[in-house]
Design a protein around this motif. Structure first.
Motif, PDB file in Angstrom:
ATOM      1  N   THR A  65      58.870  81.766  75.137  1.00  0.00           N
ATOM      2  CA  THR A  65      58.988  80.840  74.013  1.00  0.00           C
ATOM      3  C   THR A  65      57.930  81.166  72.945  1.00  0.00           C
ATOM      4  N   THR A  88      58.435  82.987  69.227  1.00  0.00           N
ATOM      5  CA  THR A  88      57.975  82.284  68.029  1.00  0.00           C
ATOM      6  C   THR A  88      57.092  83.215  67.203  1.00  0.00           C
ATOM      7  N   ARG A 148      55.612  75.791  62.133  1.00  0.00           N
ATOM      8  CA  ARG A 148      56.541  74.687  62.433  1.00  0.00           C
ATOM      9  C   ARG A 148      57.899  74.899  61.755  1.00  0.00           C
ATOM     10  N   LEU A 184      59.746  77.325  63.788  1.00  0.00           N
ATOM     11  CA  LEU A 184      60.326  76.664  64.972  1.00  0.00           C
ATOM     12  C   LEU A 184      61.540  75.813  64.617  1.00  0.00           C
ATOM     13  N   ARG A 185      61.581  75.327  63.381  1.00  0.00           N
ATOM     14  CA  ARG A 185      62.790  74.584  62.969  1.00  0.00           C
ATOM     15  C   ARG A 185      63.968  75.554  62.857  1.00  0.00           C
ATOM     16  N   PRO A 224      64.447  77.812  66.747  1.00  0.00           N
ATOM     17  CA  PRO A 224      63.899  77.199  67.973  1.00  0.00           C
ATOM     18  C   PRO A 224      64.264  78.060  69.185  1.00  0.00           C
ATOM     19  N   ASN A 227      67.559  76.174  73.263  1.00  0.00           N
ATOM     20  CA  ASN A 227      68.668  75.519  72.580  1.00  0.00           C
ATOM     21  C   ASN A 227      69.715  74.886  73.461  1.00  0.00           C
ATOM     22  N   PRO A 247      68.533  72.107  69.648  1.00  0.00           N
ATOM     23  CA  PRO A 247      67.671  72.116  68.466  1.00  0.00           C
ATOM     24  C   PRO A 247      68.206  72.986  67.330  1.00  0.00           C
ATOM     25  N   TYR A 248      68.841  74.108  67.655  1.00  0.00           N
ATOM     26  CA  TYR A 248      69.362  75.007  66.609  1.00  0.00           C
ATOM     27  C   TYR A 248      70.336  74.255  65.700  1.00  0.00           C
ATOM     28  N   HIS A 258      68.509  71.140  63.848  1.00  0.00           N
ATOM     29  CA  HIS A 258      67.607  71.500  62.750  1.00  0.00           C
ATOM     30  C   HIS A 258      68.354  71.983  61.511  1.00  0.00           C
ATOM     31  N   PRO A 297      62.031  71.048  68.470  1.00  0.00           N
ATOM     32  CA  PRO A 297      61.857  72.361  69.124  1.00  0.00           C
ATOM     33  C   PRO A 297      61.197  72.229  70.487  1.00  0.00           C
ATOM     34  N   ASN A 320      53.117  72.091  74.139  1.00  0.00           N
ATOM     35  CA  ASN A 320      53.364  72.280  72.697  1.00  0.00           C
ATOM     36  C   ASN A 320      52.085  72.539  71.890  1.00  0.00           C
TER      37      ASN A 320
END
Ligand code: HEM
Length: 443
Positions: A259, A263, A311, A314-315, A318, A321, A348-349, A352, A379, A390
């Motif tokens: 993860t 990112t 961030r 991550l939006r 992400p 998912n 989240p995909y 967002h 995310p 996180n």
């Protein structure tokens, strides 16, 4: 239609796997299609198990707030048990799992994070020391390699990190290969991959056990997570067994490694895609890194532009998912009953990309304000099962980029659109190879 929930078009017959084939090719893209076609609720067939995709802050909140006994993560993720091992996380009773989560959190308390920041910076500096003036590199591979070093260094200590061989990375890779969409469909399906997984899990446990025993014999106390697990006790006073410690480490590394590496790779691609925004980030990094302050939490807090950039990355990208739960008791949402035995899934995909939460959602905008509803941006999931790592994830990516951007500048090696989003496993990642050019910055 089922209980008024629209059914996604195009699936094969249940005997032929329903939508599973399309889903497993690219879960995030399939879920996007499902949402576009059906809206807030979309039902599909994962090869014998119907699943309802739930989209939007209200739907997310409903799932994050319901009791685990009624809508259960542990039932949906049973395929992870052989990876982490019996006795930890979903392989342990709920009460034990909750205590284990608290142990993880203890290992990420502020004073620990202040210890981890310089460790991560040291690893990043060691990495760039071999780069020279300029070159090209596959940064997906690069970040995966770096974050295995940072994770083992922070989790298991300097000695383990220094004796890290290719064996650890390769065992770990084998475990990762077993966590794919097939697990959500039928945990028993892929026998060969699962035999390799079990052998890799057993060998990792041996390596970690050796380390625990060496440390016990030395009587030394270290400021890392391994020490937290070794010292921790359950509410009945029992210490974790060596097998449980190994499971905790594999669980934590697993949750945090790919993860974070993904990112980092996307942050770099987006910086190179947006030179104007990158200049702002670099100016902030230079200002903070130019001071004599040691890189700790307080100093990292001063990097708000970099944090906004991470961030927003991550939006848009992400990594996780398919946040999945098994319905144990019929689950009612806005007059629809999702029957027990089905799965519900949050993505989240898709979440967002809702214009109602993120105006001009297709624009990469690191200055975009946080949405009013805390369940819009997910995310890291939400509710009781929100990611415990996180803050560490953000810290890690921030420290890595503070070091990288202070010394090097980066360009895309291919056209901007060639860095595509692929999902060969349950993690969204940039396409292969993810090559960028780097050049040492002039003093
Ligand atoms: C950018 C990096 C990361 C992302 C996007 C991410 C995302 C997530 C998400 C979405 C969940 C919830 C899954 C669900 O509800 O089904 C989760 C859980 C979890 N994450 Fe992360 N994570 C990241 C990094 C980390 C790191 C670095 C660690 C450890 C240091 C970590 C440890 C965990 C753990 C232990 C859980 C499980 C919580 C539970 O079982 O209830 N994560 N993560």
């Amino acid at each position: 239609m089922s209980n008024g929930i629209p059914f996604v078009s195009g699936g094969k017959s249940p005997q032929e796997g329903g939508h599973f084939e399309e889903f497993s090719q690219h879960p995030a893209f399939f879920l996007m299609r499902a949402w576009r076609e059906c809206g807030e609720l979309a039902e599909f067939d994962m090869g014998g198990r119907n699943t309802v995709l739930m989209v939007g802050p209200e739907a997310h909140e409903a799932v994050f707030r319901v009791d685990d006994e009624k809508v259960s993560a542990r039932e949906a993720y049973q395929f992870m048990v052989p990876i982490f091992g019996q006795g930890v996380q979903y392989g342990a009773p709920l009460d034990i799992e909750r205590q284990q989560l608290r142990m993880h959190s203890r290992g990420l308390a502020s004073e620990k994070m202040n210890h981890y920041a310089p460790v991560i910076a040291q690893e990043a500096e060691q990495w760039i020391a071999g780069w020279g003036e300029q070159g090209e590199m596959d940064f997906y591979e690069g970040f995966a390699d770096l974050t295995i070093k940072t994770s083992t260094h922070c989790l298991l200590g300097a000695e383990f990190r220094n004796s890290l061989t290719g064996e650890f990375a390769s065992l770990y890779h084998t475990l990762g290969a077993a966590a794919d969409a097939g697990g959500l469909q039928d945990p028993q399906a892929q026998k060969t991959a699962y035999e390799a997984r079990d052998a890799a899990r057993a060998r990792l446990e041996e390596l970690i056990t050796e380390r625990v025993e060496q440390r016990r014999a030395s009587g030394e106390v270290h400021p890392d997570l391994l020490q937290v697990y070794m010292d921790a006790t359950y509410s009945d006073g029992r210490h974790l067994s060596t097998s449980e410690i190994a499971g905790m480490i594999v669980w934590f590394m697993f949750a945090g490694h790919h993860t974070s590496a993904n990112t980092a790779a996307w942050v770099l691609v987006e910086l190179a895609r947006h030179p104007e925004l990158a200049r702002e980030v670099v100016a902030e990094v230079d200002q903070v890194m130019g001071s004599d302050d040691a890189l700790d939490l307080r100093v990292l807090r001063r990097m708000s532009v970099l944090e906004g950039f991470i961030r927003e990355t991550l939006r848009v990208h992400p990594p996780l998912n398919t946040l999945t739960r098994r319905v144990i008791e019929d689950f009612e949402y806005k007059g629809h009953v999702i029957e027990k035995g089905k799965n519900v899934m949050l993505c989240p995909y898709v979440a967002h990309r809702l214009e109602s939460s993120f105006p001009q959602a297709d624009t990469f905008d690191p200055h975009r304000p946080a949405p009013d509803n805390p369940f819009a941006l997910i995310p890291f999931g939400g509710g009781q099962r929100k990611c415990v790592g996180n803050a560490f994830a953000i810290l890690q990516v921030k420290v890595i980029f503070s070091v990288l951007l202070h010394h090097y500048e980066f360009d895309l090696a291919g056209p901007p659109g060639s860095y595509a989003e692929i999902m060969p496993s349950l993690i969204l990642r940039p396409s292969d190879p993810c090559v960028l050019r780097y050049r040492r910055r002039k003093a």
